[in-house]
Write an enzyme that holds these catalytic residues in place. Structure first.
Site, PDB file in Angstrom:
ATOM      1  N   CYS A  16      -0.374   4.087   2.432  1.00 29.98           N
ATOM      2  CA  CYS A  16      -0.170   3.863   3.866  1.00 29.98           C
ATOM      3  C   CYS A  16       1.303   3.964   4.243  1.00 29.98           C
ATOM      4  O   CYS A  16       1.665   4.604   5.220  1.00 29.98           O
ATOM      5  CB  CYS A  16      -0.681   2.473   4.262  1.00 29.98           C
ATOM      6  SG  CYS A  16      -2.411   2.174   3.870  1.00 29.98           S
ATOM      7  N   ASP A  17       2.151   3.287   3.481  1.00 31.64           N
ATOM      8  CA  ASP A  17       3.536   3.080   3.896  1.00 31.64           C
ATOM      9  C   ASP A  17       4.543   3.988   3.201  1.00 31.64           C
ATOM     10  O   ASP A  17       5.703   4.055   3.611  1.00 31.64           O
ATOM     11  CB  ASP A  17       3.921   1.614   3.660  1.00 31.64           C
ATOM     12  CG  ASP A  17       2.985   0.659   4.390  1.00 31.64           C
ATOM     13  OD1 ASP A  17       2.427   1.070   5.422  1.00 31.64           O
ATOM     14  OD2 ASP A  17       2.803  -0.482   3.939  1.00 31.64           O
ATOM     15  N   CYS A  61       0.844  -1.206   0.000  1.00 32.91           N
ATOM     16  CA  CYS A  61       0.000   0.000   0.000  1.00 32.91           C
ATOM     17  C   CYS A  61       0.872   1.247   0.000  1.00 32.91           C
ATOM     18  O   CYS A  61       1.388   1.645   1.054  1.00 32.91           O
ATOM     19  CB  CYS A  61      -0.925   0.001   1.214  1.00 32.91           C
ATOM     20  SG  CYS A  61      -1.984   1.480   1.287  1.00 32.91           S
TER      21      CYS A  61
END
Length: 526
Positions: free
Chosen positions: A347-348, A344
């Site tokens: 997200c990361d 992701c």
């Protein structure tokens, strides 16, 4: 700091506070401390039930605790909870102020009865769309049980902690100083990990449940649509919901769902759930199907075994289990998952600020990820195993305009390397047949999806990709069992297609039921 429109909305929410709330801040001299000071005082100005204290003693600065005026503990944010976490902030204010969490009565009772002491630390990124679910679940649990406490920590603010714990993906949850879980979790899933008997009790509750006319497995767009159509036909409807939205929850921006100009995956997932719960649908939450037992004869009852041990029965079944990210399947991928291997970028990605990364995959997902990451990291190498990219032209045009991106075609990733703690590089086989090495700190895998159908092998006809073979009506090779969405052979894996696919399968299942013999038909109507 807050826009006037947001202040107006927040003031309306805060009017629902039943108890005084104190925002107890631990601040320093940094710009972020000044930013937190401004945010907290702006919130307090919106309600006479909210006050600010700057006498906090937390070692993490800046941070603040939301507590009732007469309490010593509360919900802690070692973060300036804007972005995706702003909703978490609002809910925390309301729940500490006496507004009940939106959880079932049974779940609330289980949380209140949980013995022991639990100190959670939840590491997040403010750009992560998966993190709020975990934060909000743990915050709600801490409001219900004084022995539970949660601190939400923005990894960007406390980079030394993130580095010390080698956190390279979010959300990451620690319990009493030890790793507890990663990725999206709701309150039921968290409770199941804390309370070993929870799954057994859940299975026991389902033991005597009456057969359904239609049982839908999966609560993404296809499953939700199927359930709504079934309920509107007056059928006794059950929906097995591991998590509402499915893969949609992992989608950042959605701009092609007709009539909705722009939304996000979590927002659309919440809307799907809200729509489902408007109807008389028995939602069986946090459960996964393990095995299908087809009816012995047409019109008979199918059985669906759940991982919890319960078995449900239904006259028709619709399978809408969706798909999951395809893995590279190369050495190092599993070893370094969440330690440099990620799926992701939204997200990361922030954890790789100023660092070199690679993206595996040249379709829309891979190119979109590369474009997104290019604004954060020092350099992105995009590897496409074929001779050309498969992404839409508009995306490719944007990609090739970026100066810190290298595109490698005919590049097959063969190995992900690390130092035992985190990723340090990868090897790919080029079109010349030789192996090449590049140094990267992260590898983002974006090579498509695989259907969630392993549990059906040997039960019904699947194609070589594991997709459920369906006809034009969504019927499978098993009479009375239908399928819809990304788990099937229906072409083009799109949200809008899955939604229509679910409606079609549900109508087809209804048509199947009304064509049963009269004696069976009466049972449906009953």
């Amino acid at each position: 700091m807050l826009q006037d429109t947001i202040k107006t909305q927040l003031k309306g929410y805060l009017a629902n506070l039943a108890h005084p709330v104190v925002l107890e801040a631990s601040l320093g001299d940094s710009p972020k401390s000044r930013e937190m000071h401004e945010l907290l005082h702006e919130i307090a100005a919106l309600s006479d039930k909210v006050s600010v204290s700057e006498q906090g003693t937390d070692a993490r600065r800046p941070s603040f605790v939301i507590r009732r005026g007469d309490a010593k503990t509360g919900i802690t944010f070692a973060a300036i909870p804007m972005g995706h976490e702003f909703t978490s902030l609002i809910l925390a204010l309301l729940q500490v102020g006496g507004h009940p969490p939106k959880l079932s009565d049974d779940l609330i009772a289980q949380i209140k009865a949980l013995p022991g002491h639990y100190n959670f630390e939840t590491y997040v990124s403010l750009s992560c769309q998966n993190c709020p679910d975990v934060v909000q679940a743990l915050n709600a649990m801490s409001v219900l049980n004084p022995n539970i406490h949660n601190t939400t920590i923005d990894g960007a603010l406390f980079q030394d902690e993130v580095a010390a714990k080698n956190i390279m993906s979010v959300p990451q949850v620690y319990l009493n100083g030890e790793p507890f879980g990663s990725g999206r979790m709701d309150a039921e899933q968290i409770l199941a990990k804390l309370d070993a008997d929870a799954p057994k009790r859940a299975a026991e509750k389902l033991k005597d449940i009456a057969p359904f006319d239609m049982l839908i497995i999966g609560s993404g767009p296809a499953g939700a649509s199927a359930a709504i159509y079934a309920a509107r036909k007056g059928l006794r409807t059950g929906l097995i919901a591991d998590r509402f939205g499915g893969q949609v929850m992992d989608t950042e921006g959605i701009e092609n769902f007709i009539s909705v100009i722009e939304t996000t995956g979590p927002k659309l997932s919440a809307a799907l759930e809200a729509h489902v719960r408007q109807y008389d649908i028995d939602v069986i939450s946090s459960q996964r199907a393990k095995e299908l037992f087809p009816a012995a004869q047409p019109g008979g009852l199918h059985g669906v075994a759940l991982e919890s041990g319960a078995i449900l029965h239904a006259r028709t079944v619709i399978i809408a289990t969706g798909a999951h990210w395809r893995h590279l399947g190369v050495p190092g991928e599993e070893e370094y998952r969440n330690k440099g291997v990620a799926y992701c970028p939204h997200c990361d990605g922030p954890f790789y600020k100023g660092k070199p990364v690679a993206v595996a995959g040249g379709g829309n997902s891979g190119v979109e990820a590369t474009i997104d990451l290019a604004g954060i990291v020092s350099h992105v190498t995009l590897l496409q195993r074929g001779s050309k990219l498969k992404a839409d032209k508009v995306l490719q045009d944007k990609l090739y305009s970026l100066k810190n991106v290298t595109v490698l075609t005919e590049a097959l990733t063969t190995d992900i390397e690390g130092n035992g703690t985190k990723v340090t590089g990868l090897t790919y086989r080029g079109g010349d047949g030789a192996d090449h090495h590049i140094n990267v700190d992260g590898v983002f895998v974006q090579i498509g999806l695989l259907p969630n159908t392993d549990w059906l092998r040997g039960t019904m006809k699947l194609n070589d990709f594991g997709e459920i073979v369906v006809d034009s009506h969504g019927a499978t090779s098993v009479p009375g069992v239908f399928a819809a969405g990304d788990a099937t052979t229906t072409p083009f894996k799109q949200i809008v297609i899955a939604t229509g696919d679910g409606a079609k399968a549900s109508l087809s299942a209804f048509d199947y039921l009304i064509r049963m013999p009269v004696s069976d038909e009466k049972r449906v109507a009953a």
